[in-house]
Design a protein around this motif. Structure first.
Motif, short mmCIF file in Angstrom:
data_model
loop_
_atom_site.label_atom_id
_atom_site.label_comp_id
_atom_site.label_asym_id
_atom_site.label_seq_id
_atom_site.Cartn_x
_atom_site.Cartn_y
_atom_site.Cartn_z
N SER A 1 121.19 54.17 57.04
CA SER A 1 120.28 55.26 56.61
C SER A 1 120.93 55.49 54.83
N VAL A 2 120.04 55.84 54.24
CA VAL A 2 120.25 56.03 53.00
C VAL A 2 120.85 57.55 52.51
N ASP A 3 121.96 57.77 52.06
CA ASP A 3 122.47 59.21 51.61
C ASP A 3 121.93 59.40 50.28
N MET A 4 120.79 59.90 50.18
CA MET A 4 120.10 60.58 49.21
C MET A 4 119.41 61.82 49.44
N PRO A 5 119.28 62.68 48.45
CA PRO A 5 118.38 64.04 48.95
C PRO A 5 117.07 63.84 49.16
N VAL A 6 116.40 64.45 49.90
CA VAL A 6 115.02 64.42 50.24
C VAL A 6 114.44 65.25 49.30
N PRO A 7 113.20 64.92 48.30
CA PRO A 7 112.74 65.78 47.46
C PRO A 7 111.75 66.68 48.20
N ASP A 8 111.41 67.79 47.70
CA ASP A 8 110.41 68.88 48.28
C ASP A 8 109.11 68.15 48.24
N TYR A 9 108.56 67.52 49.11
CA TYR A 9 107.27 66.71 48.87
C TYR A 9 105.90 67.81 48.79
N ALA A 10 105.95 68.93 49.23
CA ALA A 10 105.01 69.60 49.04
C ALA A 10 104.70 70.09 47.46
N ALA A 11 106.00 70.27 46.75
CA ALA A 11 105.88 70.66 45.74
C ALA A 11 105.30 69.82 44.65
N THR A 12 105.20 68.47 44.97
CA THR A 12 104.61 67.67 43.82
C THR A 12 103.19 67.20 44.22
N LEU A 13 102.46 67.71 45.65
CA LEU A 13 101.41 67.25 46.01
C LEU A 13 100.37 67.22 45.12
N ASN A 14 100.28 68.28 44.51
CA ASN A 14 99.24 68.59 43.44
C ASN A 14 99.30 68.30 41.92
N GLN A 15 100.17 67.35 41.84
CA GLN A 15 100.38 66.85 40.35
C GLN A 15 98.92 66.15 40.02
N SER A 16 98.62 66.18 38.85
CA SER A 16 97.56 65.52 38.08
C SER A 16 97.57 64.09 38.31
N LEU A 17 96.48 63.37 38.51
CA LEU A 17 96.57 61.83 38.62
C LEU A 17 96.26 61.17 37.27
N LYS A 18 96.18 62.21 36.15
CA LYS A 18 95.83 61.50 34.91
C LYS A 18 97.09 60.64 34.28
N GLY A 19 96.08 59.43 34.03
CA GLY A 19 97.46 58.38 33.22
C GLY A 19 98.17 57.75 34.45
N LEU A 20 97.83 57.88 35.73
CA LEU A 20 98.39 57.13 36.95
C LEU A 20 97.96 55.60 36.73
N LYS A 21 99.05 54.67 36.64
CA LYS A 21 98.61 53.43 36.69
C LYS A 21 98.57 52.73 37.86
N ILE A 22 97.22 52.25 38.31
CA ILE A 22 97.44 51.76 39.80
C ILE A 22 97.23 50.01 39.47
N GLY A 23 97.99 49.41 40.37
CA GLY A 23 98.00 48.06 40.17
C GLY A 23 97.22 47.29 41.45
N LEU A 24 96.31 46.60 41.01
CA LEU A 24 95.43 46.20 42.13
C LEU A 24 95.99 44.61 42.42
N VAL A 25 96.50 44.20 43.54
CA VAL A 25 96.96 42.90 43.84
C VAL A 25 95.88 41.97 43.76
N LYS A 26 96.10 41.01 42.97
CA LYS A 26 94.94 39.99 42.67
C LYS A 26 94.75 39.29 43.83
N GLU A 27 96.01 38.97 44.63
CA GLU A 27 96.00 38.00 45.89
C GLU A 27 95.25 38.64 46.91
N PHE A 28 95.43 39.85 46.98
CA PHE A 28 94.94 40.45 48.20
C PHE A 28 93.18 40.74 48.07
N PHE A 29 92.75 41.02 46.88
CA PHE A 29 91.47 41.13 46.75
C PHE A 29 90.78 39.86 46.58
#
Lengths: 487, 96
Positions: free
Chosen positions: A240-268
């Protein structure tokens, strides 16, 4: 007010808080749906109505006295791999068909503390070994979208229960895709967190360096709500990793503008027809419209993840399952002649054929003379794959690809050919080998059967994953579709 | 790599699994197929690669203080055993 089973966990939490209904009413509603539908689905191994109603009454007290948490009074189902104090815990095996756990898994204990109500224990592939929920000692689970099809596995009972709305949310575990693949095949949102994020204490071990507990629910918001309380350090799990758990609800609505999505070539490139990839490609277009940027990335060793896994996982399984000896707990054969006979017959009769196959595969690859050729080599390739993922996350925020190569297949179609069955997990296994968090979210249908989009992120980036999934679910409604029969 | 029924018998013995003749024939076939799948690993160049046994690199094994943290609950635990007497697990006689 809409019928209770059509609401998300977040909506049910709001309803309990505003006293629109009580936990006892909510629990009765789901128990009556289990009663009505589970005979055809076989999603539950054990239903615990008395316990559930007692927990619901306690929850209502907590709500009345102002000592409730966000989760108090909400019903859930636990995969039968999690130990539950005083309740039958079988791992869907004849070996544990008489095992009343003397303690709670950490996950179970934490959610109990929150005041959640356990409806029962869900069916699964025996010891979580399978991708179709057909290896269960308690029989196959049916897919609520088509009762002739598998729900996926190994968390197939949890998937079917939530998809048919006979439970609002469920726990699952994922060693090679066992949360994500059934989520994809039943149109659910499933998250496998980073290795070490959720305690494995009391979660019956299959492959200890790969196993991770997670959530199967109706939306990213619901997954965030439950994961918030499941995650976190546990001194009783040495990894088990001893690291604080961030507030997941707090960041749910962040904008996805500029998000970089990698498409795995081998899988497509691999094994998917133009037609089958269509829902996934449409989902990628939606992300582009939300401001994300698509980048092709290559992980050349990733196609080796299935053979790597089928050395590492059986090796760890053969070691973990050596504890089942017919002596201290579990099944014991009739009239053993001597101690060796007791061991070998208890194990031979207590384990099903797929479990025995994996124990023997693991025993072989670890045996003298073969260790270097198989196990050591697989561990080296595991590092290559992990390093390729790390390099990809230098360039992109998340990776996307299909969750499963096919939609739900017919019950019985692949049971006779283990290798064909193993290839169901071709897209999901990589995240387990590298310990990465990954999700599957509903992204459409092919011939009436659900399709899942897989999202993979860097270590401990669950908040990012949930944010990316939630953004999509704000502008699409695939996750709201439900099988007509259970609407 | 193809496995014979004799190989399967040896593996089953190591794994302490009693299997029937029919099972043995079936496992010879399916384990051979699995090993064939695994042979794909031979294509990768793994020279100078460190084997990886834990998915999070750089983690160290956590230790705890050497003190008693669990209480004696053997009666509760032994309720799951097939045969128990006076707090002991019973198995067939090992030493004549």
């Amino acid at each position: 007010m809409a019928e209770l089973h059509t609401l998300t966990l977040a909506e049910l939490a709001a309803g309990l808080k505003s006293r629109a209904f009580s936990s006892v009413e909510l629990t009765r509603h789901f128990l009556s749906r289990i009663e009505k539908f589970d005979a055809e689905l076989n999603a539950f191994i054990t239903v615990t109505p008395e316990l559930a109603l007692a927990q619901a009454a306690d929850a209502d007290m907590r709500i009345a006295t102002g000592t409730a948490s966000r989760l108090t009074g909400l019903p859930l189902a636990h995969k039968d791999i999690f130990c539950t104090d005083g309740v039958l815990t079988t791992c869907a095996s004849k070996m544990l068909s008489n095992f009343i756990s003397p303690y709670d898994a950490t996950v179970v204990g934490r959610l109990k503390q929150e005041g959640m109500v356990m409806l029962g224990k869900t069916n699964m592939d025996e010891f979580a070994m399978g991708s179709s929920n057909e290896t269960s000692f308690y029989g196959a689970v049916k897919n609520p979208w088509d009762l002739a099809k598998v729900p996926g596995g190994s968390s197939g009972g949890s998937a079917a229960a939530v998809a048919a709305r006979i439970a609002p949310v469920a726990t699952g575990t994922d060693t090679g895709g066992s949360i994500r693949q059934p989520a994809a095949l039943t149109s659910l949102t499933g998250i496998k967190p980073t290795y070490g994020r959720v305690s494995r204490y009391g979660m019956i071990a299959f492959a200890s360096s790969l196993d991770q507990g997670g959530v199967m629910g109706l939306s990213a918001e619901d997954a965030a709500l439950l994961l918030q309380s499941m995650a976190g350090f546990d001194e009783r799990d040495s990894t088990s990793v001893d690291m604080p758990v961030p507030d997941y609800a707090a960041t749910l609505n962040q904008s996805l503008k500029g998000l970089k999505i990698g498409l795995v070539k081998e899988f497509f490139e691999q094994g998917l027809s133009e037609e089958n990839i269509k829902p996934v490609k449409e989902a990628l277009t939606v992300y582009e419209q939300l401001g994300a940027q698509l980048v092709e990335v290559s992980l050349p060793n990733l196609p080796l993840s299935v053979p790597t896994y089928y050395v590492v996982a059986p090796a760890e399984c053969s070691s973990n399952l050596s504890r089942f000896d017919g002596v201290r707990f579990g099944y014991r054969c009739e009239s053993p002649r001597d101690l060796m006979d007791l061991y070998t017959r208890s194990r031979g009769e207590g384990f099903g054929s797929e479990v025995k196959r994996r124990i023997m595969t693991g025993t072989y690859v670890l045996s003298a003379g073969y260790y270097d050729a198989y196990y050591l080599r697989a561990q080296k390739i595991r590092r290559l794959i992990t390093e390729e993922f790390a390099a990809a996350f230098q360039k992109v925020d998340v990776l996307m690809c299909p969750t499963s190569p096919t939609t739900a297949f017919d019950i019985g179609a692949k049971v006779d050919d283990p290798v064909t069955m193993y290839l169901n997990d071709i897209y999901t296994i990589g995240a387990n080998l590298a310990g990465l968090p990954a999700m599957s979210i509903p992204c459409g249908f092919l011939a009436g059967l659900p399709v899942g989009l897989q999202i993979i992120a860097g270590h401990f980036a669950e908040a990012k994953l949930l944010n990316v999934a939630h953004g999509y679910q704000q502008v699409t409604d695939w996750h709201k579709r439900m099988p007509e029969r259970y609407a | 790599m193809s496995l014979t029924r004799e190989n399967i018998a040896a593996i089953a013995h190591l794994a302490r699994l009693a299997i029937t003749e029919d099972e043995s024939a079936a496992y010879a076939g399916s384990l051979s197929k699995i090993l064939h799948l695994v042979e794909q690993l031979n294509v990768a160049n793994v020279a100078a690669i460190e084997p990886m046994s834990h998915p999070l690199t750089g983690m160290v094994q956590r230790l705890r203080e050497d003190q008693v943290t669990a209480t004696d609950e053997h009666e509760k635990f032994q309720r799951n055993a097939a045969k128990v007497s006076d707090g002991l697990y019973l198995v067939p006689k090992v030493i004549e």
